[in-house]
Write a protein that holds these residues in place. Sequence first.
Motif, PDB file in Angstrom:
ATOM      1  N   VAL A  82      40.787  42.836  46.905  1.00 51.63           N
ATOM      2  CA  VAL A  82      40.823  42.594  45.465  1.00 51.63           C
ATOM      3  C   VAL A  82      40.886  43.920  44.714  1.00 51.63           C
ATOM      4  O   VAL A  82      39.943  44.706  44.737  1.00 51.63           O
ATOM      5  N   GLY A  83      42.008  44.168  44.050  1.00 56.29           N
ATOM      6  CA  GLY A  83      42.167  45.352  43.229  1.00 56.29           C
ATOM      7  C   GLY A  83      42.065  45.025  41.757  1.00 56.29           C
ATOM      8  O   GLY A  83      41.757  43.886  41.377  1.00 56.29           O
ATOM      9  N   GLY A  84      42.358  45.990  40.917  1.00 56.45           N
ATOM     10  CA  GLY A  84      42.282  45.766  39.485  1.00 56.45           C
ATOM     11  C   GLY A  84      43.461  44.975  38.948  1.00 56.45           C
ATOM     12  O   GLY A  84      43.358  44.321  37.904  1.00 56.45           O
ATOM     13  N   THR A  85      44.601  45.020  39.644  1.00 56.03           N
ATOM     14  CA  THR A  85      45.806  44.332  39.192  1.00 56.03           C
ATOM     15  C   THR A  85      46.162  43.152  40.078  1.00 56.03           C
ATOM     16  O   THR A  85      46.489  42.078  39.585  1.00 56.03           O
ATOM     17  N   TYR A  86      46.092  43.340  41.379  1.00 54.94           N
ATOM     18  CA  TYR A  86      46.450  42.279  42.326  1.00 54.94           C
ATOM     19  C   TYR A  86      45.305  42.009  43.309  1.00 54.94           C
ATOM     20  O   TYR A  86      44.505  42.899  43.612  1.00 54.94           O
TER      21      TYR A  86
ATOM     22  N   ASN B  12      37.423  49.168  36.686  1.00 57.08           N
ATOM     23  CA  ASN B  12      38.806  48.701  36.613  1.00 57.08           C
ATOM     24  C   ASN B  12      38.997  47.258  37.064  1.00 57.08           C
ATOM     25  O   ASN B  12      40.121  46.784  37.166  1.00 57.08           O
ATOM     26  N   SER B  13      37.909  46.548  37.337  1.00 55.24           N
ATOM     27  CA  SER B  13      38.020  45.164  37.791  1.00 55.24           C
ATOM     28  C   SER B  13      38.560  44.263  36.676  1.00 55.24           C
ATOM     29  O   SER B  13      38.268  44.469  35.487  1.00 55.24           O
ATOM     30  N   ALA B  14      39.354  43.262  37.072  1.00 54.50           N
ATOM     31  CA  ALA B  14      39.913  42.334  36.085  1.00 54.50           C
ATOM     32  C   ALA B  14      38.849  41.446  35.462  1.00 54.50           C
ATOM     33  O   ALA B  14      39.006  40.985  34.329  1.00 54.50           O
ATOM     34  N   TRP B  15      37.766  41.218  36.188  1.00 61.40           N
ATOM     35  CA  TRP B  15      36.678  40.377  35.699  1.00 61.40           C
ATOM     36  C   TRP B  15      35.399  40.764  36.445  1.00 61.40           C
ATOM     37  O   TRP B  15      35.449  41.413  37.495  1.00 61.40           O
TER      38      TRP B  15
END
Length: 349
Positions: free
Chosen positions: A24-28, A96-99
Amino acid sequence: MNAATGHLDRPGSIPATLFLAADVGGTYARVGLVQVSKDDGHQVELLAYRKLACADFPGLAELLQSFVASDVRTTVRHCVLACAGQLVGDEVLNDNSAWPIHLAQVRKAMALDEVAFLNDLEALGYALDDGSAQGTRRLCGPDIRPDGSILVIGPGTGLGAAVRWPGTSGGRVLTTEAGQMDYAPHSVREREVLAHLAPNGGYVAYERIVSGPGLLALYAVLCTLRGETPRLGTPEAVTAAASACSDAQAVEAVEIFCASLGSFTGSLAMAFVTVGSVYLAGGFLYSMFALLERSAFEERFLHGRSVRALLSRVPVWVTEHGRKGVLGAARWYLRRGVPGVARYASAAG
């Protein structure tokens, strides 16, 4: 389960032959359904795989549920997550996590018996233990793969790094937060950029420069310094313009990015006395390989004086991200009996 530490009291084999592994990255987020090999209980097989955009989902649990609904036709009760950042209590800390990511919430929403966590660059370290050349290109240094410690660096939405030391059962990978170290400018122009990012002084992390968003920030700063309005809105647009030499600020931004990456990589290689290989991981870097080749990366990586003789013996490779993080997380999970490595969310939540 030890409630105080969150570690498994009696490390052992995976209690199920099927489990989820996610990078799990910040974008994908890359998610796979993994099976312990029937032929070799020490290996893993990827039965299903998807790359999903984090922005398409309100949270990690929903993203995983989407994968299960579309690709998994059986009950899965175990999951390993490789995420950027570090685990503090139940929460994965990452700017930088999306959530927000809380392991107990994921476990409960997915009705899982167990959720395991490791850093995403740590997972990549375990994925590179087979010496595979697939999706890998040599950037500089000798065309060999010497034995010894391996440094893995991943500029993406953020900047991560890990070190793998050889040993039994695939060795041991040390996770770091090296991307949060203070940025060290090398040239006068880099000092001007740093002064613009922090006009009153203070802390500027390396990942503010050496990452996808960092490249875009560099481009915007350089436009401002030249009194021009930025016209490019993504890191990919900046690298494309630099490749075509169609935008002077894009060209300079890529030059500073690559040179700064070289300094960062060389400093870490010295700090950990890397005598094996250096891997620069990620599709972002792989797509700009030609720009890296003709940049000042190698000169800045080698630094100077006596250490140059050491670093000149270390090959630097650029490798695609692809499924490596998922496979590395799965391999780590399979070997999780190593004392002091495994970190878990208990079934009690």
